[in-house]
Design an enzyme around this catalytic site. Sequence first.
Site, PDB file in Angstrom:
ATOM      1  N   GLY A  87       0.804  -1.218   0.000  1.00  0.00           N
ATOM      2  CA  GLY A  87       0.000   0.000   0.000  1.00  0.00           C
ATOM      3  C   GLY A  87       0.837   1.267   0.000  1.00  0.00           C
ATOM      4  CG  HIS A  88       3.619   3.912   2.473  1.00  0.00           C
ATOM      5  ND1 HIS A  88       4.926   4.298   2.422  1.00  0.00           N
ATOM      6  CD2 HIS A  88       2.940   4.994   2.911  1.00  0.00           C
ATOM      7  CE1 HIS A  88       5.049   5.548   2.832  1.00  0.00           C
ATOM      8  NE2 HIS A  88       3.869   6.006   3.140  1.00  0.00           N
TER       9      HIS A  88
END
Lengths: 158, 93
Positions: free
Chosen positions: A37-38
């Site tokens: 996600g990052h």
Amino acid sequence: MRIEYFLLVDRIVSLSIEEGVVRCEATVPAESTIYEGHFPGFPVLPGVLLIEAMAQTAGWLVLAMTRCERFPFLSIINEAKLRNFVRPGNVLMVESKLIYEGSGYIKTENRVLFESAVMCEATTTFRVLPFPSPVFQEKLVAHALNIGFPAEFAKNVR
Amino acid sequence: MPSTFETVTNIIAETCDIPRENIKLESHAIDDLGIDSLDFLDIAFAIDKAFGIKLPLEQWTQEVNEGKATTEQYFVLKNLCERIDALKAAKGV
């Protein structure tokens, strides 16, 4: 770094109460679900984890100063600056320097370096309180000794 | 040279963004000015630096918690300033 255990530094490289300085090494994991996600296609260690790495580094200094009798609870973060992207596999040096020891609180200046470039920095304030649990104290000291915490500062607990 | 109260007023105003006109000698830092314990850490740090002393916050907190003292004794600004002056005198500042 063992992110899943929230252990964000791998080893204490040096610690001096006289100088009020501690340095820790932290290798950013090559793989982590966090990167999904990052960010997708551009993995970056989240800045909040860098701040926690600085807090944990400063924490070892405070633990030594109190001979493992008290725990530093992170209370205030000032002037946090995230200067560069920290990427998987980066070997970081995390440094903390004592700037003030008050009554029941401590302030430190901290920074994270990668190949001598400053990746981030912040000033932190900790409330320094008795350990809320003897189990916590014992486990923390055991972990400390495993990562290079000087045994001379843990005599009271071992 | 500013008085102890003037310096403390400046510190509180700048640290907590409280208008100077609201800060009075009889103000209680917690009850009247709404300063919480975390903000008071910043204030204590600034006071320690400004006056070259160390406010004994741990001792004060313990005394209040044990019922040996009231918060008014330490956190009404008139009393706080008197304690700062006493600490300065004891240190010869």
